[in-house]
Structure formats: structure tokens, C-alpha cells
Design a protein around this motif. Sequence first.
Motif, mmCIF file in Angstrom:
data_model
loop_
_atom_site.group_PDB
_atom_site.id
_atom_site.type_symbol
_atom_site.label_atom_id
_atom_site.label_comp_id
_atom_site.label_asym_id
_atom_site.label_seq_id
_atom_site.Cartn_x
_atom_site.Cartn_y
_atom_site.Cartn_z
ATOM 1 N N GLN A 45 0.808 -1.211 0.000
ATOM 2 C CA GLN A 45 0.000 0.000 0.000
ATOM 3 C C GLN A 45 0.843 1.263 0.000
ATOM 4 O O GLN A 45 0.327 2.360 -0.263
ATOM 5 C CB GLN A 45 -0.919 0.004 1.232
ATOM 6 C CG GLN A 45 -2.100 -0.971 1.146
ATOM 7 C CD GLN A 45 -1.673 -2.418 1.265
ATOM 8 O OE1 GLN A 45 -0.774 -2.720 2.039
ATOM 9 N NE2 GLN A 45 -2.300 -3.294 0.508
ATOM 10 N N ASP A 49 1.823 6.360 -6.428
ATOM 11 C CA ASP A 49 0.764 6.225 -7.429
ATOM 12 C C ASP A 49 1.342 5.868 -8.796
ATOM 13 O O ASP A 49 0.765 5.066 -9.531
ATOM 14 C CB ASP A 49 -0.022 7.536 -7.526
ATOM 15 C CG ASP A 49 -0.834 7.825 -6.278
ATOM 16 O OD1 ASP A 49 -1.048 6.891 -5.486
ATOM 17 O OD2 ASP A 49 -1.237 8.993 -6.090
ATOM 18 N N THR A 52 2.351 2.140 -8.883
ATOM 19 C CA THR A 52 1.146 1.314 -8.887
ATOM 20 C C THR A 52 0.508 1.294 -10.274
ATOM 21 O O THR A 52 0.100 0.238 -10.774
ATOM 22 C CB THR A 52 0.138 1.822 -7.854
ATOM 23 O OG1 THR A 52 0.742 1.789 -6.552
ATOM 24 C CG2 THR A 52 -1.111 0.965 -7.842
ATOM 25 N N LYS A 55 2.815 -0.674 -12.741
ATOM 26 C CA LYS A 55 2.688 -2.115 -12.470
ATOM 27 C C LYS A 55 1.428 -2.687 -13.109
ATOM 28 O O LYS A 55 1.439 -3.795 -13.667
ATOM 29 C CB LYS A 55 2.697 -2.352 -10.967
ATOM 30 C CG LYS A 55 2.482 -3.800 -10.527
ATOM 31 C CD LYS A 55 2.615 -3.915 -9.025
ATOM 32 C CE LYS A 55 2.265 -5.309 -8.537
ATOM 33 N NZ LYS A 55 0.820 -5.585 -8.642
ATOM 34 N N SER A 56 0.342 -1.944 -13.065
ATOM 35 C CA SER A 56 -0.934 -2.435 -13.601
ATOM 36 C C SER A 56 -0.907 -2.584 -15.114
ATOM 37 O O SER A 56 -1.750 -3.289 -15.683
ATOM 38 C CB SER A 56 -2.066 -1.498 -13.191
ATOM 39 O OG SER A 56 -1.991 -0.258 -13.901
#
Length: 387
Positions: A45, A49, A52, A55-56
Motif C-alpha cells: 500500500q 501512485d 502502482t 505495475k498495472s
Amino acid sequence: MCTEIRPVFHRLALCAARWAGRLCVCVSLLSFAGVSLFHGPATAQDLSDRTTKTKSLLTGEAGYRLAVFAEIPNARSIAVAPELKGVFVGTRGPNLYFARDDNGDGVAETVNLIGDDFKMANGIAYQPGTLFVADQHRIVSYDLDGFDGKTLGRPRILFTNLPDERHHGWRYAALSPDGARLFVAVGAPCNICKVSGLEGTIISIPTTGGAPKVYASGIRNSVGLTFHPDTNELWFTDNGGDRLGDDIPREELNRASEPGGFYGYPWYAGNDTRSPQFDDEEIAGDTIFPEFTFNAHNAPLGLTFDDGDALVALHGSWNRTIPDGYKVMRVEFRDGKAVTANPFLTGFLRSNGEVIGRPVDVKHYVDGSILISDDHASVIWRMVPDG
């Protein structure tokens, strides 16, 4: 030095503070949403941003899931140190980092800046008790007895006369299978030119220091080398010449089965493409051609062997009309021969031409996962096998 960089930030902000009577530079990295100061153990977590989102968008080989080991500015060469519960990370600049994974969960709890006075801290290698750094102009080692994960001691000078040229001056280093010698790639200080001395070679020196031996020559710019776990042969990547066209020369994965091999540069710009400057000259001696090739300008860098195959990081093109590369490939072997390549981790180059990452180095981690450094996204990715 008390500089500590948490693996959750992205932009540098410098603040001066006094600690133990000395000036200490505390570096924190800012997330895109604003200042994010994190003081506890890292968790999924805590990722920025930007990381994240990146990575997606990435896609890995079936049988693996993608995770994040750490966020590190300009992350390049990786040296895993199991005894120290962490990973050393070099950069193409003055900074050297240590990412500590105390609980062994595959996520670095802290990332510390342990050195900031190098010319080019790209070439690193580790064996228990010692860290080796092949800088632009010299090779040094550090005794890690008592290493606290935050500060390196004084360097031991192993060799001082590397060609001190910034062009292709970022070294790559690997230890011989017996740990007795350090192998270092020394690039040519140009695009295509005739070289002298140690330029355009892979050298080796004793880990205790001393005069280098040229192991391989005729190499334009290798930024990845490793030894085959079964045969102990040296394998290395080499980047071909620029500005010869979108599709030539193809880039190389080479095998050096014995010392003394010549690999063609500068008479060959890469693979079997003759360099225009020297295409009317005869080449003295035999040229060893690559075992496998990649598309022009893909920039193959770090590599490691995995279940009989080779995982190779393609950093990606910078001077091609349509960008290419920007992925990690699995080069499949059959009967000891490299025969084909399939994607291992992709998505760094988007369909609209946007670049969101550039893989650099590939190393096995202690738990069987695979670490991949990314100097564009400033991340160490982690490919975790299912189960």
C-alpha cells in the motif's frame, strides 16, 4: 553518512540536518500526489501512485505474478546479498544504494543511500564479506564486516587505470564461478571507432587487486555479463552501432567459451554488419559471431540464466523511427543453443509510443523470484513464480 531513502518516493527534495555533530543530507522522494513521508515498514500500500499505475500496465510470463521489491532512483545494476538480507543497487551516476528486506517477504523495508561519490556506480558485484564497484575510472572493493546497511567504509583500490571516458563509461561486473576474479566490461568511448588499450574489451582482475587480463576483445558496449551455471562459460550482451538505419545492426548475445576471443568491433558494427568506416579493410584473425541476436537498437543489457534459458533485459531504442525493445525476453535454449525468444515481462512501451519503463538488469533473488531493475520507472520489479 546518515542518508536514508525510503522506497516509496519519486522526486528528490534535499533538507539539511545536523546529526552527531556532522552535516547530514536527508533525501526524501516526493510522490506525484504531493509530499509523502513514510516512517514504518514498507508494504504494497505504500507504493507511489506512479509505480502502482505502471505495475498495472505490465504483463508477465504465465506462471509468474508481478510485484515490487523497492523504489530506487535510476535503479540499474543489482547485486543480491543474502547474508545481509538485502540488495545492492548501482546507478549510472554517483549514487549507490542498499535495499534491506529484513523479514524476507520480498519487499524492501528500507532503501539507504550508502555512497554518493562515484563517477558512475553502475558496475557492482558481491560475494560474502565484500562489495566490488567498477567505477568509470577505477575498480574498488569494500570490506563489509560490520556493515550496517547505511554506510560503506573506505574503499580498497584494486585497479586505477580504466579508460576515464564518460561515453560508454558505465561498467558492468560479474564474479567468476570460483569467486577468484572479477570480470568487468569496458566499452568503446565512441559510436564506431578504432580502440586502444583496454577499450572495447572484457577484462578480469584478481579479487585482491592487480593487473587486468583481457578476456575478450572487439566488443562495442557490453552492459550485461554472467557465467552459465552448468558450463561456467561467460555469456555477455553487446549493443550495436547507432545511426546505420532502423533495422541494422542486430544486437548481440555472445558466448565466450575461452579467453582471447575477438568479437568483431569496430570492423563489424554489430552481428555481421560491416562498419562503413572500415568496410574496405581486412580483419586480422577470426571473428566470433553472436549466439543469438535481437532487433537493432533494442539495447540488450543485463542477463541471467533461468531453468536452462537466458532472461535478457532489452532497455529499448532511443534513435529508431518506431521505438522497439523495452521488455525482458526469455531466450530459449535447445541442446545448448539459443533458438528463439519469447516475452517474459512486457508493457513498458505502450501502443501510443509512451515509455513507462526501461528494464536494465536481471538477477535471481533468494526466494526463487526474479528481480528486474528499471531506471526509467526507478523501480526494482519482482517476478514471483506461482506457488
